[in-house]
Design an enzyme around this catalytic site. Structure first.
Site, PDB file in Angstrom:
ATOM      1  N   LYS A 192       0.964  -1.116  -0.051  1.00  0.00           N
ATOM      2  CA  LYS A 192       0.072   0.016  -0.093  1.00  0.00           C
ATOM      3  C   LYS A 192       1.000   1.408   0.068  1.00  0.00           C
ATOM      4  CE  LYS A 192      -4.225   0.971  -0.365  1.00  0.00           C
ATOM      5  NZ  LYS A 192      -4.823   0.689  -1.607  1.00  0.00           N
ATOM      6  N   SER A 392      -8.718  -0.774  -5.376  1.00  0.00           N
ATOM      7  CA  SER A 392      -8.950  -0.625  -4.147  1.00  0.00           C
ATOM      8  C   SER A 392     -10.343  -0.445  -3.820  1.00  0.00           C
ATOM      9  CB  SER A 392      -8.200   0.530  -3.509  1.00  0.00           C
ATOM     10  OG  SER A 392      -7.646   0.360  -2.423  1.00  0.00           O
TER      11      SER A 392
END
Length: 624
Positions: A192, A392
């Site tokens: 991330k 996402s």
């Protein structure tokens, strides 16, 4: 005296009412005049001109009427489905003698969108209808479209220099330390990397390794697409040793491009216009170099989409945000209400959810997902169609579908969650300020953006983010029928290309929106030609008027068109977006986010006016 004041107020009121009425009449007449241009009867024989002076996007942002009144420049954005519809219609339309691409100021698109447009242009060329492309300097994305043309033209003063995906990224750690800002980051996912610029001054090894694989895949797809559309184009030397290629022609980039087979002809716009007029015809009363043309917007408007249908298409485009949002951003309330209204007002038998989003707010993503699940509970088959980006939060929404379509170039995955909470205790200390107070519980006054967070709040927020990640994993596991441990392994915030995502079982099939609609029709046992209705907010009078008035206005009107200056300008836009990220960190709302911020550089140029203004202020501050 009171009587005089009352009379004066009455006169002022009458005056204001008359001015308002006059403005309404003026703009109404202007709207009618602009709207009349789109009538089918005005389409005459000529070349369909795709003057793509802006990015190709899934859903253009709505033009604010006040932006026009204030003199703010408005950037053009081109809806992908309209571009594809126009190109496919032109292939069989006898009025269209040729398709002309003007790519001088093309604003780019996601790789998957470029692939769809390129394929549509190849179909036109294969039908025997000429496709001609022109630019002073082609970008990587622009040349992918131009490669589909039967004739590629370029200004002799221009040139093509390929850059490939990737490049430098701003890291903000040093800046925020200097400002005294403490960026509290809560995250789950080794990859991330969206939060790394706030924590580091360089890429982490994990992030670098993942990006190397992603960028290599994108470059391979781009190179293969050029080779298929234009086999004689020698792109590899310009990718590996552009210095030798340019030096071989004594610095004449255009000649180097011509020798390499990248372009067919060198000529200015007049010469190009003379060539097109041989195919499309011309009016002798018009200046030399002009030709009979069909305006793109008029061509699209001449064939309006149906307002009723059995298959609904819901668009989730742009950042996913909480509450209401206009086109180009996916407001959780807005999108869910559009779907609920469609279920109530339309006789829908199937639903296609078109996702083109890097994600955003977790609660907003879940709100949209719940609305899609409501359609499933009514017995509607749900097909997900991933556009250029479904990462996402975009993937969170996609878990509600029965089956998922994507393109090999779709950017997806990024299954991970984070939150960033800035506090300013260090900033206050730099100017001699401090905070103190009485607290009755560990969370009294928290989150304290002035005095800093405490360990208790940090633990609560990190635990909450971890819980959100487990929810994400569970949704993907249930939807994709994969063990949670396997989802966690391919999650961790890592971004995948559609081809790899298919191998990992994150998507089911390859295909664009048309393929997804056909699958929805098959699942609902509808005929292949069943009407499709777009579940989206129709622009109001003011917004539509603003769009038509802004059609000739460009926020990149001063953008350079030669090769080197164009590349520098594009990097400036990327810098403006990066600075905007810092501004959003310092002023934005905190909360759990399922967002792929690191994916922004892989798509169209979309630096906002506010970001460009911030860049100008920074450059002025440092004396540039």
């Amino acid at each position: 005296m009171k009587l005089v004041r009352a009379a004066w107020k009455l006169l002022v009121g009458i005056k204001d009412a008359l001015v308002l009425a006059a403005m309404l009449l003026f703009f109404g007449a202007l709207f009618a005049a602009l709207n009349s241009r789109a009538r089918p009867g005005t389409i005459r024989d000529g070349a369909l001109v795709l003057d793509l002076d802006g990015p190709i996007v899934e859903q253009p942002q709505e033009v604010a009427p006040l932006a026009l009144i204030s003199g703010q420049q408005i950037g053009n954005q081109y809806r992908l489905r309209d571009v594809l519809r126009a190109i496919d219609a032109a292939r069989t339309d006898a009025r269209v003698k040729a398709v002309v691409l003007d790519l001088d100021r093309f604003g780019g698109a996601y790789p998957a969108a470029l692939g769809e447009v390129q394929d549509a242009l190849v179909r036109v060329r294969a039908s025997g209808k000429p496709v001609l492309a022109y630019a002073t300097a082609y970008t990587d994305g622009g040349y992918r479209l131009a490669s589909a043309a039967s004739e590629v033209w370029m200004d002799p003063m221009g040139g093509i220099l390929f850059t490939g995906p990737g490049g430098s990224q701003l890291f903000y750690k040093g800046l925020i330390d200097r400002l005294g800002v403490n960026a509290h980051v809560y995250r789950v996912g080794r990859f991330k990397s969206a939060v790394e610029p706030y924590l580091r001054t360089d890429q982490s090894p994990d992030s670098r390794a993942a990006n190397e694989v992603l960028y290599a895949g994108l470059l391979d797809q781009w190179r293969d697409s050029i080779a298929r559309a234009r086999p004689r184009a020698q792109v590899q030397p310009l990718l590996t040793r552009p210095d030798l290629v340019v030096q071989s022609t004594a610095g004449d980039v255009a000649q180097a491009n011509l020798r390499a087979g990248l372009v067919d002809r060198l000529g200015d716009r007049v010469a190009f216009g003379k060539r097109v007029r041989q195919i499309a015809g011309f009016d002798r009363s018009k200046p030399v170099g002009t030709f009979n043309s069909i305006a793109y917007q008029a061509y699209v408007d001449a064939a309006p989409l149906p307002s009723k249908g059995r298959i609904g298409v819901l668009t989730v485009a742009g950042d996913i945000v909480e509450g209401e949002a206009g086109p180009g951003r996916a407001g959780g309330d807005t999108v869910s209400k559009l779907l609920y209204a469609g279920l109530a007002d339309q006789d829908l038998k199937a639903l296609v959810v078109r996702v083109d989003s890097p994600g955003g707010s977790v609660p907003a993503s879940e709100k949209i997902r719940q609305a899609v699940l409501a359609a499933k509970r009514r017995g509607l088959p749900v097909v997900i169609s991933m556009g250029g980006m479904a990462a996402s939060g975009g993937y969170w929404v996609s878990t509600a579908g029965d089956t998922i379509f994507a393109e090999p170039g779709t950017i997806t995955g990024s299954i991970g969650i984070f939150a960033v909470l800035p506090t300013f205790e260090g900033t206050l200390a730099k100017i001699g300020l401090s905070t103190d107070g009485v607290k009755t519980t560990p969370l009294s006054g928290q989150p304290d953006v002035l005095g800093g967070t405490n360990p208790v709040l940090d633990a609560v927020l990190q635990s909450s983010i971890e819980h959100g990640y487990r929810q994400f994993i569970a949704r993907v596991s249930q939807a994709r029928k994969l063990p949670p441990a396997r989802v966690d392994e391919i999650g961790q915030g890592r971004v995948w290309l559609g081809g790899t995502a298919h191998q990992l079982r994150l998507v089911d099939r390859f295909g664009g929106l048309d393929a997804a609609i056909a699958e929805a029709a098959r699942r609902a046992r509808l005929p292949a030609d069943a009407d499709v209705v777009w579940l989206e907010k129709k622009p109001g009078f003011a917004a539509e008027l603003a769009r038509r008035m802004a059609s000739g206005d460009r926020d990149d009107a001063n953008a350079p068109s030669d090769a080197i200056a164009r590349l520098a300008w594009m990097r400036q836009q990327a810098m403006a977006t990066a600075l905007g990220d810092v501004r959003r960190l310092l002023t934005g709302a905190s909360g759990a986010r399922a967002e792929c911020l690191e994916c922004a550089g892989l798509g169209p140029i979309r630096a906002s006016a506010e970001d460009r203004t911030l860049l100008q202020l920074v450059l002025a501050k440092v004396g540039l």
